[in-house]
Design a protein around this motif. Structure first.
Motif, short mmCIF file in Angstrom:
data_model
loop_
_atom_site.label_atom_id
_atom_site.label_comp_id
_atom_site.label_asym_id
_atom_site.label_seq_id
_atom_site.Cartn_x
_atom_site.Cartn_y
_atom_site.Cartn_z
N SER A 1 6.10 2.10 7.45
CA SER A 1 6.92 1.14 5.21
C SER A 1 6.76 2.09 4.01
CB SER A 1 5.12 0.29 5.12
OG SER A 1 5.73 0.12 3.64
N ALA A 2 6.23 3.79 4.59
CA ALA A 2 6.66 3.99 3.64
C ALA A 2 8.20 5.42 4.29
CB ALA A 2 4.80 5.12 3.50
N ALA A 3 8.23 5.38 5.38
CA ALA A 3 9.43 5.84 5.87
C ALA A 3 10.29 4.67 5.91
CB ALA A 3 8.65 6.39 6.90
N ASN A 4 10.32 3.97 5.96
CA ASN A 4 11.31 2.76 5.56
C ASN A 4 11.53 2.94 4.41
OD1 ASN A 4 13.34 0.81 6.68
ND2 ASN A 4 11.99 -0.46 5.16
N GLN A 5 10.58 2.77 2.75
CA GLN A 5 10.82 2.35 2.18
C GLN A 5 11.96 4.45 1.43
OE1 GLN A 5 7.87 1.18 -0.95
NE2 GLN A 5 7.21 -0.18 1.26
N LEU A 6 11.21 5.28 1.93
CA LEU A 6 11.98 6.88 1.69
C LEU A 6 13.72 7.13 1.99
CD1 LEU A 6 8.88 9.19 1.02
CD2 LEU A 6 10.11 8.07 -0.64
N GLY A 7 13.10 6.07 2.80
CA GLY A 7 14.29 5.97 4.56
C GLY A 7 14.26 7.02 4.94
N VAL A 8 13.41 7.84 5.97
CA VAL A 8 12.90 9.07 6.23
C VAL A 8 12.81 9.04 7.80
CG1 VAL A 8 12.80 10.77 4.10
CG2 VAL A 8 10.77 9.50 5.43
N SER A 9 13.18 9.85 8.58
CA SER A 9 12.92 9.10 10.14
C SER A 9 10.82 8.82 10.13
CB SER A 9 12.86 10.37 10.88
OG SER A 9 12.61 10.36 12.10
N ALA B 1 2.28 10.49 -4.22
CA ALA B 1 3.04 11.15 -3.53
C ALA B 1 4.98 11.61 -4.79
CB ALA B 1 3.57 10.78 -2.80
N GLN B 2 4.63 10.33 -5.41
CA GLN B 2 6.17 9.86 -6.66
C GLN B 2 7.38 10.48 -5.73
OE1 GLN B 2 4.56 13.10 -9.17
NE2 GLN B 2 2.80 12.19 -10.55
N GLY B 3 7.29 9.72 -4.21
CA GLY B 3 8.71 9.81 -3.76
C GLY B 3 9.16 11.31 -3.51
N LEU C 1 1.23 -0.77 0.30
CA LEU C 1 0.04 -0.01 0.34
C LEU C 1 0.75 1.18 -0.59
CD1 LEU C 1 -3.39 -0.78 2.52
CD2 LEU C 1 -3.24 0.25 0.07
N ALA C 2 1.95 1.59 0.57
CA ALA C 2 3.06 1.98 1.18
C ALA C 2 3.54 3.20 -0.94
CB ALA C 2 3.77 2.08 1.95
N GLN C 3 3.97 2.35 -1.07
CA GLN C 3 4.01 1.66 -2.78
C GLN C 3 3.41 2.19 -3.03
OE1 GLN C 3 7.39 0.80 -3.30
NE2 GLN C 3 7.54 1.56 -5.21
N VAL C 4 2.29 1.62 -3.08
CA VAL C 4 1.11 2.06 -4.23
C VAL C 4 1.04 3.97 -4.24
CG1 VAL C 4 -1.22 2.32 -4.96
CG2 VAL C 4 0.28 0.54 -4.80
N LEU C 5 1.35 4.52 -3.13
CA LEU C 5 0.80 5.83 -2.34
C LEU C 5 1.94 6.50 -2.70
CD1 LEU C 5 -0.66 6.12 0.81
CD2 LEU C 5 -1.74 6.46 -0.86
#
Length: 601
Positions: A529-537, A492-494, A483-487
């Protein structure tokens, strides 16, 4: 997409639909979702009920008990009457009322805060000559806003904190929510006081005079040879059910009995005072052998006695009409009037029910009662007071029925402050600090022992305990990652700031239609999951979820406080967005830059 992920999405979609539908209570839906996850192998049987021992669940239960102590001792009530201005204009009065509601809900259950201040709000409305809804909606929204300012202010904050701990970053502290939460709450209160209350529609109020019973309190004499002679009142009422009628009084030898016991035997020449729709009543009186004596005024008339003053029999006692608001924790929920034995236990009558602006006695005896219903009761004030205490009903208007025992108010307040301090300074975990506070309450009898477990909102506890493993299944199956990847890819386009804003708005929207704790449990795995995939806090993402889950302003079903003011404010379903939508926009505008400043990505 794997088979397990497909099952998770199917169960989650069905759960959200059932939450929004509201056909079943939220704890029933959550328990169903948990068992569905167990049966499909998404949650191991050994871990199925681990959520009920989760620190967040324990903390919520303990805070509910401590909040109850503040209510029953009168500690908060006394403070409220000192802090609210005695004489002022609408802007200052609404600002003070809303701000006080926000302050109280930061440290106690927000439903309890609303219940304490609602009678005061109704009195203020009368003094300011404003529709009650223009004070009730600001108060309800203020108590919701205040919950986002502390760890214990609302269950979603505890859920968010628990997911942060599971990610390895540790729990949020007591006041970690304050920098953003206080700013949002303050901005919201100012908006409500200066402009928002003017956007609330003017609606009529369900007072005793506005209950559209369409019924007369009709006197009928038992004739010689009548089939009801020698029968009990309970047996007679069974025959009156087809006409939606009830016996609300009885006169024998000029002596009146209000709310007579159903076991009382009827004799010839007794006069029964029957409340019913006149059109339906005519069809049954003849069969019962009753003769109409006279029609007396309806309960909606200014003179609400059961007969004209000049004809009042000797020995009659003065009755009152009292409106009671049914609270979410009341044991009356789901019951009907026919099963309450009001007359035999309390010597009172239930005359009408008001729900979502509809006020009627139609199907009164068989209508299941819901939270937020306003009950029109008739009887002696002390009898109605006893009923209100036993069944957790809130007296409206002048709060003629006192529910508080003020003898230990200082102890209750001191215990709460010490528990908050112990958690805030890290001396004890929140769960242990507040559990210790409950133990002190029990030892010192601040709350009667029998009331400790009654103070806990068990449907919320079941909801939390059930949804925590379901949310865990989202993470373990990779559904949250998907779901985070889809968003990120499609919306959000990264861009992390766009994604954080999106999480806030989506959470806010979901919380308008489903329980806010369930919303937080669903959205937290996606945020992590979204934070982990983007590498942010992950902190900013989780805080966005916490704020969004605490902003249910568009509908009466998103939060219990919104539902509780629906009937007393005379509101309709579509009235909330008028003030709620600009308030939610304001929350986004304030919180996004503050989140980036306080919790940098």
């Amino acid at each position: 997409m794997t088979v397990d992920q497909s099952w998770v999405f199917f169960i989650l979609a069905a759960t959200i639909v059932l939450f929004v539908w509201s056909r079943w209570r939220h704890d029933v839906v959550a328990l169903g979702a948990l068992l569905a996850c167990v049966l499909t192998g998404l949650v191991p049987e050994a871990e199925a009920f681990a959520g009920f021992g989760h620190p967040a669940v324990i903390t919520v239960a303990c805070v509910l008990v401590l909040s109850h102590g503040l209510q029953v001792t009168g500690a908060v009530d006394a403070m409220a009457r000192r802090l609210l201005p005695a004489t002022s204009g609408p802007v200052l009065s609404i600002a003070a009322l809303t701000a006080l509601g926000a302050l109280l809900s930061a440290f106690m259950n927000n439903v309890g805060a609303l219940a304490l201040l609602m009678p005061i709000a109704l009195q203020l409305a009368g003094k300011l000559d404003l529709p009650p809804g223009r004070l009730l909606m600001p108060l309800a929204f203020g108590t919701i806003l205040g919950g986002m300012t502390t760890l214990i202010g609302t269950p979603p904050n505890l859920i968010v904190s628990s997911f942060r701990a599971q990610s390895g970053a540790g729990h949020f502290a007591m006041f970690d929510f304050a920098p953003v939460g206080v700013a949002v709450a303050l901005g919201g209160v100012l908006f409500i006081a200066l402009l928002g209350w003017r956007l609330v529609p003017k609606r009529s109020v369900p007072t005793a005079a506005s209950f559209e019973t369409g019924a007369y309190l009709t006197e009928a004499r038992v004739k010689e040879g009548a089939s009801v002679a020698g029968k009990t009142l309970g047996e007679i009422e069974q025959r009156l059910e087809s006409a939606d009628a009830q016996v609300v009084g009885m006169v024998r030898n000029k002596f009146r009995v209000s709310a007579p016991n159903p076991r009382r035997v009827v004799e010839v020449d007794d006069i029964l005072v029957i409340e019913a729709d006149p059109e339906a009543l005519d069809s049954v009186l003849g069969d019962l052998g009753l003769r109409l004596e006279a029609d007396v005024p309806t309960t909606a008339d200014k003179d609400t006695s059961t007969e004209k003053a000049e004809d009042k029999p000797e020995g009659d006692t003065d009755n009152v009409l009292q409106e009671l608001l049914l609270m979410p924790e009341s044991t009356l929920l789901g019951q009907s009037a026919s099963g309450l034995r009001l007359r035999s236990r309390y010597a009172i009558n239930l005359l009408a029910i008001s729900r979502e602006g509809h006020r009627s006695i139609k199907r009164l005896r068989s209508t299941p009662l819901l939270a937020g219903d306003v009950l029109l009761m008739q009887g002696q004030a002390e009898d109605i007071g006893e009923f209100a205490r036993d069944y957790t009903c809130l007296p409206l208007a002048n709060r003629a029925i006192s529910l508080a025992d003020r003898s230990q108010a200082n102890i209750a307040l001191g215990v709460m402050l010490l528990a908050v301090a112990a958690a805030a300074f890290g001396l004890l975990s929140a769960a242990v600090a507040f559990a210790l506070g409950v133990l002190v309450y029990m030892v010192l009898r601040v709350v009667p022992l029998r009331s400790v477990y009654e103070a806990i909102d068990w449907p919320v506890i079941v909801l939390l305990g059930a949804m925590i493993p379901v949310a865990g299944a989202m993470s373990s199956t990779g559904a949250a990652d998907l779901l985070a990847q889809v968003l990120m890819d499609n919306l959000a386009q990264g861009h992390p700031v766009v994604l954080m804003t999106l999480l806030l708005v989506v959470t806010m929207t979901l919380s308008d239609f489903m329980n806010n704790a369930a919303t937080a449990a669903v959205m937290c795995p996606i945020a992590l999951s979204a934070a982990n995939q983007l590498g942010v806090s992950p902190d900013a993402m989780l805080m966005a979820v916490a704020i969004g889950a605490s902003c249910s302003f568009l509908t009466p079903i998103g939060h219990q406080n919104n539902a509780l003011i629906l009937t007393p404010g005379g509101f309709r379903f579509g009235d909330y967005w008028r003030m709620g939508l600009p308030l939610e926009v304001l929350v986004v505008l304030i919180s996004v830059p503050l989140l980036l400043w306080v919790w940098p990505l």
